[in-house]
Design a protein around this motif. Structure first.
Motif, short mmCIF file in Angstrom:
data_model
loop_
_atom_site.label_atom_id
_atom_site.label_comp_id
_atom_site.label_asym_id
_atom_site.label_seq_id
_atom_site.Cartn_x
_atom_site.Cartn_y
_atom_site.Cartn_z
N LEU A 82 3.20 -0.90 4.32
CA LEU A 82 3.97 0.45 3.89
C LEU A 82 3.12 1.87 4.17
CD1 LEU A 82 6.05 1.51 1.94
CD2 LEU A 82 4.30 1.14 -0.04
N GLU A 83 1.79 1.53 4.25
CA GLU A 83 0.89 2.64 4.83
C GLU A 83 -0.43 2.11 5.35
OE1 GLU A 83 -0.60 6.78 3.17
OE2 GLU A 83 -0.66 5.26 1.64
N LEU A 84 -0.60 2.76 6.42
CA LEU A 84 -2.14 2.37 7.05
C LEU A 84 -2.78 3.67 7.42
CD1 LEU A 84 -3.91 0.26 8.51
CD2 LEU A 84 -2.58 0.76 10.54
N ALA A 85 -4.22 3.62 7.02
CA ALA A 85 -4.91 4.84 7.34
C ALA A 85 -6.16 4.25 7.89
CB ALA A 85 -5.19 5.51 5.94
N CYS A 86 -6.73 4.81 9.00
CA CYS A 86 -7.87 4.40 9.63
C CYS A 86 -8.71 5.54 9.83
CB CYS A 86 -7.70 3.97 11.00
SG CYS A 86 -6.38 2.56 11.05
N THR A 87 -10.04 5.42 9.40
CA THR A 87 -11.08 6.56 9.84
C THR A 87 -11.94 5.72 10.92
OG1 THR A 87 -10.96 7.36 7.45
CG2 THR A 87 -12.96 7.91 8.99
N HIS A 88 -12.04 6.44 11.96
CA HIS A 88 -12.97 5.89 13.21
C HIS A 88 -14.28 6.30 12.89
CE1 HIS A 88 -9.34 4.07 14.74
NE2 HIS A 88 -8.77 5.21 14.44
N HIS A 89 -15.26 5.60 12.87
CA HIS A 89 -16.63 6.23 12.37
C HIS A 89 -17.42 6.10 13.87
CE1 HIS A 89 -15.79 5.68 8.44
NE2 HIS A 89 -15.56 4.36 8.61
N ARG A 90 -17.17 5.34 14.89
CA ARG A 90 -17.96 5.33 16.12
C ARG A 90 -17.41 4.61 17.15
NH1 ARG A 90 -23.39 3.89 14.90
NH2 ARG A 90 -23.93 3.91 17.26
N GLY A 91 -17.69 4.70 18.34
CA GLY A 91 -16.77 4.01 19.38
C GLY A 91 -17.55 2.79 19.79
N HIS A 108 2.45 -6.88 -8.45
CA HIS A 108 3.67 -7.52 -8.23
C HIS A 108 4.55 -7.02 -7.02
CE1 HIS A 108 7.38 -10.08 -8.94
NE2 HIS A 108 8.12 -8.84 -8.84
N SER A 109 4.65 -5.78 -6.96
CA SER A 109 5.33 -5.02 -6.00
C SER A 109 4.47 -4.51 -4.93
CB SER A 109 6.29 -3.78 -6.59
OG SER A 109 5.17 -2.98 -7.20
N THR A 110 3.22 -4.17 -4.84
CA THR A 110 2.42 -3.79 -4.03
C THR A 110 0.89 -4.48 -3.74
OG1 THR A 110 1.45 -1.96 -4.97
CG2 THR A 110 3.59 -1.51 -3.74
#
Length: 142
Positions: A82-91, A108-110
């Motif tokens: 439903l939703e994806l959030a990514c925080t990139h900290h280092r390469g 039950h639903s999520t």
């Protein structure tokens, strides 16, 4: 009632060779209701400057979080992202990235998972949060 990783539904034969997980080299190391661990090589998943592509981290995060949701929801309900959030900290420029998905909420639903990704030196490269919707019918079902 939760299921085991081996009991997840099989991939439909017509699309088995099209799976993004295989193309990206993602391997599932372990799976339980408490955490799903997987890894992915940097090689083959880089962006134009030689770093691990941020989208590849997103794919690893969504894969691990979705498996975790499936272990909790199936066989009665079918999880879809439903939703994806990514925080990139280092390469990362080489080696393997390991991701660990743990549940934040299972309802039950999520369900919502936090996925922490680290390089081979144990340095956090990305933190993702995935929320899945638990559907009554399988995706693609009429």
């Amino acid at each position: 009632m939760p299921i085991e990783l081996a009991d997840l539904p099989p991939i439909a034969p017509g699309i088995a060779t099209e799976q993004l997980v295989g193309r990206m080299g993602i391997e599932i190391v372990s799976a339980s209701l408490d955490e799903v661990v997987g890894r992915m090589p940097v090689a083959g998943n880089r962006q134009m400057f030689g770093l691990l592509h941020g989208g590849a981290s997103g794919v690893l995060g969504e894969t691990l979080g979705s498996i975790l949701s499936a272990l909790h929801a199936l066989p009665e309900r079918f999880p879809v992202g439903l939703e994806l959030a990514c925080t990139h900290h280092r390469g990362a420029t080489e080696g393997w990235i390991t991701g660990v998905a743990r549940p934040i909420h299972v309802g039950h639903s999520t369900s919502t998972s936090e996925i922490v990704m680290s390089d081979e030196q144990g340095r956090r490269t990305c933190t993702a949060r995935l929320t899945c919707l638990h559907r009554d019918t399988a995706p693609g079902a009429a």
